[in-house]
Enzyme design. Structure first.
Site, PDB file in Angstrom:
ATOM      1  N   SER A  99      10.001 131.825  55.755  1.00  0.00           N
ATOM      2  CA  SER A  99       8.529 131.824  55.774  1.00  0.00           C
ATOM      3  C   SER A  99       7.741 130.740  55.572  1.00  0.00           C
ATOM      4  O   SER A  99       6.576 130.874  56.202  1.00  0.00           O
ATOM      5  CB  SER A  99       8.182 132.903  54.242  1.00  0.00           C
ATOM      6  OG  SER A  99       8.583 132.340  53.115  1.00  0.00           O
ATOM      7  N   SER A 100       8.323 129.701  54.962  1.00  0.00           N
ATOM      8  CA  SER A 100       7.535 128.612  54.909  1.00  0.00           C
ATOM      9  C   SER A 100       7.298 127.701  56.104  1.00  0.00           C
ATOM     10  O   SER A 100       6.190 127.347  56.683  1.00  0.00           O
ATOM     11  CB  SER A 100       8.040 127.711  53.864  1.00  0.00           C
ATOM     12  OG  SER A 100       9.540 127.230  54.123  1.00  0.00           O
ATOM     13  N   GLU A 145       7.131 119.636  55.431  1.00  0.00           N
ATOM     14  CA  GLU A 145       8.055 120.175  54.373  1.00  0.00           C
ATOM     15  C   GLU A 145       8.517 119.085  53.607  1.00  0.00           C
ATOM     16  O   GLU A 145       8.629 119.340  52.477  1.00  0.00           O
ATOM     17  CB  GLU A 145       8.928 121.089  55.253  1.00  0.00           C
ATOM     18  CG  GLU A 145       9.977 121.821  54.084  1.00  0.00           C
ATOM     19  CD  GLU A 145       9.709 123.337  54.107  1.00  0.00           C
ATOM     20  OE1 GLU A 145       9.152 124.115  54.903  1.00  0.00           O
ATOM     21  OE2 GLU A 145      10.379 123.851  53.398  1.00  0.00           O
ATOM     22  N   ASP A 159      14.453 125.668  61.325  1.00  0.00           N
ATOM     23  CA  ASP A 159      13.547 126.911  61.217  1.00  0.00           C
ATOM     24  C   ASP A 159      12.307 126.485  61.879  1.00  0.00           C
ATOM     25  O   ASP A 159      11.694 127.484  62.467  1.00  0.00           O
ATOM     26  CB  ASP A 159      13.132 127.039  59.438  1.00  0.00           C
ATOM     27  CG  ASP A 159      14.372 126.986  58.776  1.00  0.00           C
ATOM     28  OD1 ASP A 159      15.661 127.222  59.455  1.00  0.00           O
ATOM     29  OD2 ASP A 159      14.562 126.754  57.598  1.00  0.00           O
TER      30      ASP A 159
HETATM   31  C1  GLA Z   1      17.257 126.002  55.577  1.00  0.00           C
HETATM   32  C2  GLA Z   1      16.929 124.750  56.294  1.00  0.00           C
HETATM   33  C3  GLA Z   1      17.311 124.626  57.527  1.00  0.00           C
HETATM   34  C4  GLA Z   1      18.788 124.587  57.468  1.00  0.00           C
HETATM   35  C5  GLA Z   1      19.420 125.881  56.788  1.00  0.00           C
HETATM   36  C6  GLA Z   1      20.748 125.651  56.632  1.00  0.00           C
HETATM   37  O1  GLA Z   1      16.996 127.102  56.052  1.00  0.00           O
HETATM   38  O2  GLA Z   1      15.369 124.652  56.447  1.00  0.00           O
HETATM   39  O3  GLA Z   1      17.023 123.247  58.290  1.00  0.00           O
HETATM   40  O4  GLA Z   1      19.382 123.527  57.072  1.00  0.00           O
HETATM   41  O5  GLA Z   1      18.799 125.895  55.301  1.00  0.00           O
HETATM   42  O6  GLA Z   1      21.564 126.018  57.871  1.00  0.00           O
END
Ligand code: GLA
Length: 386
Positions: free
Chosen positions: A127-128, A160, A172
């Site tokens: 979500s972030s 982030e 993400d």
């Molecule tokens: C979180 C992080 C990603 C990735 C996953 C694990 O979602 O934001 O960058 O490292 O964990 O795969």
């Protein structure tokens, strides 16, 4: 989950007296490739139909106002003031993105903004990242900035790091920006080259079970995992000078370096090297239509994340344990950073309702917690909404 979009639009007009522009940024799932992104490896995520919706318009002055419709909270500031992280957690994602854009010289003016989100927080659905990417895209369009989607992903990741203190990889934000309807996308997190694969799971459905827990140590443990991987790389470089990150190391290299390595660091490296190989295997299995094999490999990932990388928790392990004992469940694993959030599962379409009931009942019986179930569809990445 998330407020009705038409209602938010009306509230915006009532509050600010102008018509907003609306943007949508999705959360993500990840089929395979967990904790490989910051090791320069491969990931296989997809954007989903749960999303953040950002309503924005210029304010006509240097003043800006952010309103979280879901939390019923707001934050006002001047676009000209120097920005630093604040106590109101969600505000930092916005300030972080503004900071990134300003750092590379983009000129911003004041704006008013409201947002609502369908993506449950703390569920490992990013979500972030969706907030950062949705807001970034909104600013880019509103002020006519020249920023490519891939750069938006990188800036959101940096936001982030700097404003939320999580040293996340690129997965993400990449998925939220570059996702494509009906496709999963294989990303090389070093070169940032990517390739779309049809998300065709044949006779199986993807189902997420939300453990409904998020343990506090998630962020600190995440950063610790990164450091442990870096420690591993330093030792691996003594046996092979060509290794720049775990992505370059083979299991042979690791076997040679084992003697000089702390046992925990060894297991972290072993997991990351094996997981990178599994991404390739899953891509091949997907192309060959061998979905049972995909499921099998996901289970191997879960074991690695639980035993070697140690980012699972009893709730996630329980969800996987119950599911694997159900007829029709062919594979699954915890998804995302860990210590709570969701598992992702492949379940035979014909048996999906039955399996869902068994998992939800079993989880409630053994841990007394209600699991949530998400049957997400794969959707497009960030963009203007209607
Ligand atoms: C979180 C992080 C990603 C990735 C996953 C694990 O979602 O934001 O960058 O490292 O964990 O795969």
């Amino acid at each position: 989950m998330g407020r009705n979009r038409a209602d938010v639009k009306n509230t915006f007009i009532e509050t600010f007296g102008t018509d907003p522009e609306v943007f949508r940024a999705p959360g993500r799932i990840n089929i395979i490739g967990e904790h490989t992104d910051y090791n320069d490896g491969f990931v296989l995520p997809a954007a989903i139909d749960l999303a953040v919706y950002v309503f924005i318009q210029k304010s006509g002055s240097d003043r800006s106002k952010l309103i979280s419709v879901d939390l019923d909270e707001s934050y006002s500031f001047s676009i000209d003031e120097s920005l630093a992280p604040v106590d109101q957690g969600w505000v930092n994602y916005f300030l972080g993105v503004i900071d990134q854009l300003q750092q590379v010289g983009h000129q911003l003016e004041g704006f008013n903004l409201m947002f609502t989100s369908d993506i449950p927080m703390g569920s490992g659905l990013s979500s972030s990242a969706a907030l950062e990417c949705g807001f970034g895209q909104a600013l880019i369009d509103l002020f006519g900035l020249n920023v490519e989607k891939m750069d938006l992903a990188k800036m959101s990741q940096a936001a982030e790091h700097k404003f939320a203190g999580v040293k996340c990889g690129i997965m993400d934000q990449f998925a939220s920006c570059m996702g494509k309807d009906d496709h999963v996308v294989k990303l090389d997190c070093r070169s940032l080259e990517y390739e779309y694969y049809p998300a065709d799971f044949k006779a199986y459905d993807l189902v997420l079970f939300d453990s409904n827990v998020k343990h506090n140590l998630a962020d600190s443990q995440y950063n610790i995992r990164r450091t442990q991987c870096e420690e591993g790389v330093k030792i691996l470089q003594q046996v092979n000078t060509g290794i720049k990150s775990l992505r370059d190391a083979t299991l042979d290299d690791l076997a040679k370096a084992k003697i000089a390595m702390d046992e925990i660091v060894y297991r972290r490296c072993k997991y990351a090297i094996e997981e990178n190989i599994r991404v390739q295997e899953v891509c091949e299995a997907l192309q060959a239509g061998e979905i049972e094999k995909v499921g099998q490999i996901m289970l191997e990932t879960h074991n690695g994340l639980s035993k070697d990388y140690e980012v699972s928790c009893k709730e996630l392990d329980k969800l996987i344990d119950i599911a694997t004992n159900c007829d029709g469940h062919i594979g699954g694993r915890m998804m995302g950073g860990g210590f709570g959030g969701c598992t992702i599962n492949l379940i035979e379409k014909k048996k999906v309702d039955e399996v869902i009931n068994q998992v939800v009942d079993g989880y409630k019986m053994s841990l007394g917690i209600d699991a949530k179930v998400y049957r997400v569809a794969i959707a497009d990445g960030v963009g203007r909404y209607k």
